[in-house]
Design a protein around this motif. Sequence first.
Motif, short mmCIF file in Angstrom:
data_model
loop_
_atom_site.label_atom_id
_atom_site.label_comp_id
_atom_site.label_asym_id
_atom_site.label_seq_id
_atom_site.Cartn_x
_atom_site.Cartn_y
_atom_site.Cartn_z
N MET A 269 0.81 -1.26 0.02
CA MET A 269 0.10 0.07 -0.07
C MET A 269 0.98 1.04 -0.17
O MET A 269 1.82 1.43 0.65
N LEU A 270 0.51 2.33 -0.63
CA LEU A 270 1.31 3.54 -0.69
C LEU A 270 0.41 4.53 -0.38
O LEU A 270 -0.86 4.54 -0.18
N GLY A 271 1.04 5.43 0.26
CA GLY A 271 0.39 6.80 0.91
C GLY A 271 0.57 6.67 2.42
O GLY A 271 -0.21 7.38 3.16
N LEU A 272 1.30 6.01 2.97
CA LEU A 272 1.51 5.81 4.60
C LEU A 272 2.77 6.65 5.21
O LEU A 272 2.71 6.47 6.18
N GLY A 273 3.38 7.17 4.33
CA GLY A 273 4.41 8.11 4.69
C GLY A 273 5.78 7.70 4.09
O GLY A 273 6.80 8.06 4.41
N GLU A 274 5.77 6.39 3.11
CA GLU A 274 7.03 5.91 2.71
C GLU A 274 7.67 6.87 1.68
O GLU A 274 6.84 7.72 1.13
N GLU A 275 8.92 6.77 1.22
CA GLU A 275 9.45 7.64 0.11
C GLU A 275 9.45 6.63 -1.05
O GLU A 275 9.73 5.42 -0.74
N LEU A 276 9.37 7.07 -2.31
CA LEU A 276 9.55 6.24 -3.34
C LEU A 276 10.61 5.47 -3.43
O LEU A 276 10.56 4.27 -4.11
#
Length: 353
Positions: A269-276
């Motif tokens: 899942m993306l949008g949790l605070g991860e960097e690309l």
Amino acid sequence: MLVVDGSRITVHITVQPVTAPCFPTFILSVLSVFSVAHDFFMTDSDLKHQRGAAKMARIPIKIAPTVTPPRKPAWIRARSPAHPEVQRLKQILRDNRLHTVCEEASCPNIGECFAHGTATFMIMGDICTRRCPFCDVAHGRPDPLDTEEPQNLARIIAAMGLKYVVVTSVDRDDLRDGGAQHFVDCILAIRELNPSTRIEVLVPDFRGRMDRALEIFRAAPPDVFNHNLETVPRLYTKARPGSDYAWSLELLKRFKAEHPDVPTKSGLMLGLGEELNEVEQVMRDLRAHDVNMLTLGQYLQPSLNHLPLDRFVTPEEFAQLGKVGDGLGFDHVASGPMVRSSYHADQQAAGVI
């Protein structure tokens, strides 16, 4: 001091002069007392089937409820679940004591999938032994396994005429094998009534039970073995308490080593605070552990009490990550805002199995 007398709780608080630095400790002590009192009055049903705020109350990282959810951008759109076919399938599932992750995890694609007669079946009940704060599945004390579930599942799949099914489960840390035998029982039952149906399993991490689980799966490996990493390792304490990034990678690698012809799959899942760049490193780790298929989708907060959304990842960023995945050698990459691990799983697997 907390005094319990029958159904009555008396709270005695002795207040002494405190200096400013001690005041937060005093407040936390008071809150702790009232937390105990709250649990005392909870019914067996409350303790068994916790969702939302009740589920989040005891995870290691405390989550402040979201006051104002961010407005969804134009590219976050899903089909309404009001389609008649949705209600028909829900009734069939209830009549046969079956659950879907589509419903229990509040998947935004439920309207589209149910309208096309497809579903991701969730076995071993609808109560999870973990409290992952991104997930809407209830936490609590699970019921004993339903020994008739494999046969019920197989009959429903035959009645629906499904050629590709995804079978997932809640975490069952209460079981000695983590539920591996029940997965295999379902695979065998499905194949007996539906010999041409392809089966993808989306399994938990079998924490502390990997050797036993892998041994059991040798009797009936699926057509696709899926286990989601969910997020980047830096965010595991916040998003996947109780899970371990390296353990999950090892599960995928060891299954692949035993079944080299069975594709392995994982998702984030993306949008949790991860960097690309962290996402790209996870993709490299997956390839280093021989994973063939990858899904990348947007995290959507199930309720105001769940893990807050950090940001909406743009379609352009998803497209770029898809290109990176292709370059790394994945056999298939599904990357987009509305992509979910089992969304259009049959199309994802086409050409891979």
